[in-house]
Design a protein around this motif. Structure first.
Motif, mmCIF file in Angstrom:
data_model
loop_
_atom_site.group_PDB
_atom_site.id
_atom_site.type_symbol
_atom_site.label_atom_id
_atom_site.label_comp_id
_atom_site.label_asym_id
_atom_site.label_seq_id
_atom_site.Cartn_x
_atom_site.Cartn_y
_atom_site.Cartn_z
ATOM 1 N N GLN A 273 37.943 43.287 48.811
ATOM 2 C CA GLN A 273 36.631 43.469 49.437
ATOM 3 C C GLN A 273 35.632 42.416 48.963
ATOM 4 N N LEU A 274 35.875 41.875 47.767
ATOM 5 C CA LEU A 274 35.002 40.827 47.239
ATOM 6 C C LEU A 274 35.472 39.428 47.631
ATOM 7 N N GLY A 275 36.535 39.352 48.432
ATOM 8 C CA GLY A 275 37.052 38.048 48.838
ATOM 9 C C GLY A 275 38.021 37.442 47.847
ATOM 10 N N VAL A 276 38.528 38.226 46.933
ATOM 11 C CA VAL A 276 39.478 37.750 45.917
ATOM 12 C C VAL A 276 40.858 38.289 46.289
ATOM 13 N N TYR A 277 41.766 37.368 46.693
ATOM 14 C CA TYR A 277 43.116 37.754 47.092
ATOM 15 C C TYR A 277 44.182 37.197 46.158
ATOM 16 N N THR A 278 43.932 36.046 45.577
ATOM 17 C CA THR A 278 44.906 35.413 44.696
ATOM 18 C C THR A 278 44.294 35.196 43.317
ATOM 19 N N ILE A 279 45.165 34.795 42.382
ATOM 20 C CA ILE A 279 44.670 34.493 41.033
ATOM 21 C C ILE A 279 43.730 33.297 41.069
ATOM 22 N N ASN A 280 44.012 32.340 41.919
ATOM 23 C CA ASN A 280 43.107 31.190 42.053
ATOM 24 C C ASN A 280 41.733 31.634 42.543
ATOM 25 N N ASP A 281 41.697 32.580 43.470
ATOM 26 C CA ASP A 281 40.409 33.121 43.926
ATOM 27 C C ASP A 281 39.674 33.778 42.762
ATOM 28 N N LEU A 282 40.427 34.457 41.899
ATOM 29 C CA LEU A 282 39.800 35.135 40.764
ATOM 30 C C LEU A 282 39.183 34.135 39.800
ATOM 31 N N LEU A 283 39.867 33.018 39.564
ATOM 32 C CA LEU A 283 39.344 32.013 38.633
ATOM 33 C C LEU A 283 38.035 31.417 39.131
ATOM 34 N N PHE A 284 37.890 31.317 40.439
ATOM 35 C CA PHE A 284 36.687 30.701 40.992
ATOM 36 C C PHE A 284 35.747 31.726 41.621
ATOM 37 N N TYR A 285 35.929 32.997 41.220
ATOM 38 C CA TYR A 285 34.948 34.018 41.587
ATOM 39 C C TYR A 285 33.863 33.987 40.510
ATOM 40 N N LEU A 286 32.883 33.139 40.702
ATOM 41 C CA LEU A 286 31.923 32.818 39.644
ATOM 42 C C LEU A 286 30.793 33.836 39.580
ATOM 43 N N PRO A 287 30.196 33.999 38.405
ATOM 44 C CA PRO A 287 29.040 34.913 38.271
ATOM 45 C C PRO A 287 27.873 34.449 39.136
ATOM 46 N N ARG A 288 27.117 35.412 39.587
ATOM 47 C CA ARG A 288 25.920 35.074 40.366
ATOM 48 C C ARG A 288 24.729 34.788 39.466
ATOM 49 N N ARG A 289 24.780 35.245 38.217
ATOM 50 C CA ARG A 289 23.757 34.923 37.242
ATOM 51 C C ARG A 289 24.289 35.252 35.853
ATOM 52 N N TYR A 290 23.481 34.936 34.842
ATOM 53 C CA TYR A 290 23.870 35.176 33.461
ATOM 54 C C TYR A 290 22.704 35.842 32.725
ATOM 55 N N ILE A 393 26.058 35.051 26.002
ATOM 56 C CA ILE A 393 25.596 34.880 27.378
ATOM 57 C C ILE A 393 26.554 35.671 28.256
ATOM 58 N N VAL A 394 26.049 36.692 28.910
ATOM 59 C CA VAL A 394 26.896 37.653 29.633
ATOM 60 C C VAL A 394 26.883 37.319 31.125
ATOM 61 N N PRO A 395 28.068 37.129 31.727
ATOM 62 C CA PRO A 395 28.114 36.874 33.172
ATOM 63 C C PRO A 395 27.858 38.144 33.968
ATOM 64 N N VAL A 396 27.191 38.007 35.087
ATOM 65 C CA VAL A 396 26.920 39.123 35.993
ATOM 66 C C VAL A 396 27.503 38.758 37.353
ATOM 67 N N TYR A 397 28.491 39.533 37.818
ATOM 68 C CA TYR A 397 29.208 39.245 39.051
ATOM 69 C C TYR A 397 28.708 40.128 40.198
ATOM 70 N N ARG A 398 28.982 39.685 41.411
ATOM 71 C CA ARG A 398 28.791 40.565 42.561
ATOM 72 C C ARG A 398 29.824 41.679 42.475
ATOM 73 N N LEU A 399 29.396 42.896 42.774
ATOM 74 C CA LEU A 399 30.259 44.058 42.609
ATOM 75 C C LEU A 399 30.425 44.788 43.931
ATOM 76 N N THR A 400 31.353 45.701 43.923
ATOM 77 C CA THR A 400 31.531 46.614 45.041
ATOM 78 C C THR A 400 31.709 48.016 44.470
ATOM 79 N N GLU A 401 31.532 49.010 45.306
ATOM 80 C CA GLU A 401 31.633 50.381 44.831
ATOM 81 C C GLU A 401 33.033 50.667 44.294
ATOM 82 N N GLY A 402 33.066 51.195 43.077
ATOM 83 C CA GLY A 402 34.342 51.511 42.461
ATOM 84 C C GLY A 402 34.676 50.663 41.258
ATOM 85 N N ILE A 403 33.903 49.620 41.016
ATOM 86 C CA ILE A 403 34.142 48.765 39.853
ATOM 87 C C ILE A 403 32.798 48.364 39.257
#
Length: 522
Positions: A273-290, A393-403
Motif C-alpha cells: 500500500q506504501l508502494g514498496v514491493y521489492t527489497i530495492n523499493d524498501l531501500l529507497f523508501y526514504l523518510p519524509r522528515r527527521y 536523528i530519528v527518521p519519520v516515514y509515511r505510514l499506513t493503517e496497521g503499522i
C-alpha cells in the motif's frame, strides 16, 4: 512530575539535559512571578495556578537550601503561593507577588513567625551532643576541585550556623545591603540575563542564588558528544566483485519485500500500500522528515513562526466546540519549562488516541495567540524513549493503517544495515573521488539512520547526484532508441505540394524557404 526548570520534558533526568545550566528553584520562581505580573495576575503563569505548582517547587527548594534561613524562606514563600489563589482582587495579588519578589531579593525582612522556624531548622541541622563534627577536607585549589571545596565550605557553615544564629538579634535586617525597606518592589526593569543564563541585576540576586544553592552553579553533564564535522564522506576501497555474486545480489534486490526478516505476508500487503514491493523499493523508501533529538528546543525558548519539533507530556485534553459547531481537539503539552497550547481543528476523534499523561512528539509551525505560543494541526506521534535516550536523528516515514513509525523503523534497520554493506555501487570510484561523493551503501544507511546532520547532508548529496545521473541516462537511452528506428518516408508529389503552398501561402516563397522544403523532401 518533573520540577519546573530541570529538563525539557518529564522523563529527562537532570544529568541528561543538554547544553543548559540548571536553574535553581529561586530563579525559576522569580521567572514565574514576573510572568504572573505580565499576564495581569490571572493565576495562569503555570498550569493549575501557583498553588498547584507549590508542592513540587517546595520539595525542590528545600533540597537546594543550604542554611536554616533559606529553609524558612522556602516555607514562607510556599505559604504565600498556597494563599495566592484565594486573593479576590488584582490589587491583593499585586501586593502578594511584589512581596514575594522583595523577600527573594532581600528587600524585606523576615516576619517574626518565620524567624522562629530558623531556630528549629538550625537545631535539626546541628550535630548531636558528644559527637565530633566530621573532619573538613583540606582546602584544594579551585582549579582542580571547585565542587569539593564549595561543598566542604557549605558543610562547615552549616555546622557553625546554630551558634551564629543565637548571637543575632531577633529582628536583624536581611543580609542584603544597599536597599531600603520602603524601596519600590517592581524590579521588572532591573533583572536581566547574565552571561551564564542566570538572572542577575542591581539587586544582586545572583549572589543570593549562589548562596542558596551552596556555591557557583555547576553546568549539567553533557551526555551527547560533540558531533564530528565531515568535510567529505568516508569511503572504503572496493573489493573485487565476482560476477556470480553480483548476479545474486541483483536477484536479492528484486526479491519481494516479504523476504525481509520479520516481514510476512500480512506486513508485505501493508508495504504494498506504501508502494514498496521489492527489497530495492524498501531501500529507497526514504523518510519524509527527521526528528533531531540532539537539537530539540524547550517550549520556553520557542518563538512565533518557527517550524520545530517539541516533546512533552499531555497535561490536559478536551474537545471544544468551534465555529459552525465544529469539534476541535485541544490539549496542553508541558515539557517542564513551559506549556504549549495545541489545537487540532475538526479532529475531535483524537480524544480516543491522546490521553493526559502521554508523552508525544509534535512537529509544526508555532504561532502566537493572546501572548501565548501555540501550535495548530501539528504532526504527532508517541514518544520513543529509547530513541530519545540515544539522542539520535530519528527518521519519520509515511505510514499506513496497521503499522506504526516505531515498528517500521525496527523492521527497516536490519535490512538497511545488511544491504548497506553489500549493495554494489555502479558509479566509478574515480567519479566519486573527483566529486567528493559518498559510497552508495554508506549513503543509503545515512539516508535512513543518519549519525549527524553532516552525514545526512552528504548522503542526500549522493542521492541527488544519482537521481540526476539516472535522468540523464534515461534521456540518452530514449534518444538512442529513437535514433535506431528508421523513419517512415512520406511520398509528396510536386503537384500536391504546389497546390498546398498556393492555398496556405498567398505569396511566393523566398529562395531560402524553397531550399528548406527541398532539404526535407530529400
Amino acid at each position: 512530575m518533573d520540577p519546573a526548570g530541570w529538563g525539557w520534558f518529564p522523563s529527562v533526568s537532570r544529568g541528561e539535559q543538554v547544553n543548559e545550566t540548571m536553574p535553581s528553584a529561586l530563579e525559576t520562581l522569580v521567572k514565574i512571578l514576573k510572568l504572573e505580573k505580565e499576564q495581569g495576575y490571572k493565576n495562569a503563569a503555570v498550569i493549575g495556578g501557583l498553588a498547584a505548582y507549590e508542592t513540587n517547587w517546595t520539595n525542590n527548594a528545600h533540597a537546594q537550601a543550604r542554611k536554616p534561613e533559606h529553609h524558612a524562606l522556602v516555607d514562607e514563600l510556599a505559604d504565600l503561593l498556597k494563599r495566592y489563589e484565594g486573593l479576590d482582587n488584582k490589587d491583593a495579588r499585586h501586593e502578594s507577588i511584589t512581596y514575594m519578589l522583595d523577600r527573594i531579593m532581600g528587600r524585606k525582612p523576615m516576619p517574626a513567625e518565620y524567624l522562629e522556624r530558623v531556630q528549629n531548622f538550625a537545631s535539626t541541622t546541628a550535630p548531636a551532643v558528644g559527637t565530633e563534627a566530621p573532619p573538613v577536607k583540606p582546602a584544594r585549589t579551585e582549579r582542580n576541585t571547585p565542587r569539593e571545596q564549595v561543598e566542604g565550605e557549605a558543610d562547615e557553615e552549616r555546622q557553625n550556623q546554630p551558634r551564629q544564629q543565637k548571637q543575632r538579634p531577633a529582628k536583624e535586617k536581611p543580609r542584603r545591603e544597599g536597599r531600603s525597606q520602603g524601596q519600590d518592589g517592581d524590579d521588572d526593569d532591573k533583572v536581566k540575563r547574565g552571561t551564564e543564563g542566570r538572572v542577575t541585576g542591581d539587586d544582586d540576586f545572583s549572589r543570593l542564588d549562589m548562596e542558596f544553592t551552596g556555591g557557583a552553579r555547576v553546568p549539567t553533564k553533557i551526555d551527547i558528544p560533540v558531533q564530528p564535522r565531515l568535510a567529505r564522506p568516508p569511503r572504503q576501497p572496493r573489493k573485487p566483485l565476482d560476477p556470480d555474486k553480483a548476479a545474486d545480489l541483483i536477484r536479492g534486490l528484486n526479491a519481494p519485500v516479504e523476504r525481509v526478516r520479520n516481514v510476512g505476508t500480512k506486513l508485505s500487503k501493508l508495504f504494498n500500500q506504501l508502494g514498496v514491493y521489492t527489497i530495492n523499493d524498501l531501500l529507497f523508501y526514504l523518510p519524509r522528515r527527521y526528528d533531531d533529538y540532539t537539537r530539540l528546543l524547550p517550549i520556553a525558548r520557542l518563538t512565533p513562526n518557527q517550524l520545530v519539533t517539541v516533546i512533552g507530556t499531555v497535561r490536559h485534553a478536551e474537545v471544544r466546540i468551534g465555529r459552525s459547531a465544529r469539534k476541535d481537539f485541544f490539549m496542553v503539552l508541558d515539557d517542564g519549562t513551559a506549556a504549549l497550547n495545541v489545537t487540532f481543528f475538526g479532529q475531535f476523534y483524537l480524544q480516543r488516541q491522546i490521553k493526559p499523561g502521554m508523552q508525544l512528539v509534535l512537529r509544526g509551525e508555532t504561532s502566537i495567540w493572546q501572548n501565548r505560543i501555540q501550535m495548530s494541526n501539528p504532526e504527532h506521534e508517541p514518544l520513543d524513549v529509547e530513541e530519545l535516550r540515544a539522542a539520535s536523528i530519528v527518521p519519520v516515514y509515511r505510514l499506513t493503517e496497521g503499522i506504526s513509525g516505531r515498528a517500521l523503523r525496527k523492521l527497516m534497520r536490519p535490512a538497511i544495515d545488511y544491504w548497506a554493506e553489500n549493495i554494489p555501487d555502479y558509479v566509478p570510484e574515480g567519479t566519486l573521488e573527483r566529486t567528493d561523493l559518498a559510497d552508495l551503501g554508506w549513503a543509503i544507511k545515512n539516508l535512513h539512520f543518519p549519525e549527524t546532520q553532516d552525514h545526512l547532508e552528504h548522503a542526500q548529496r549522493r542521492y541527488i547526484f544519482d537521481q540526476l545521473l539516472m535522468l540523464q541516462l534515461t534521456i540518452l537511452a530514449n534518444r538512442r532508441v529513437w535514433q535506431s528506428q528508421p523513419s517512415i518516408p512520406l511520398d509528396v508529389s510536386d503537384e500536391w505540394l504546389e497546390s498546398f503552398l498556393s492555398t496556405v501561402y498567398p505569396y511566393p516563397l523566398t529562395g531560402a524557404q524553397r531550399r528548406a522544403i527541398n532539404d526535407i523532401r530529400v
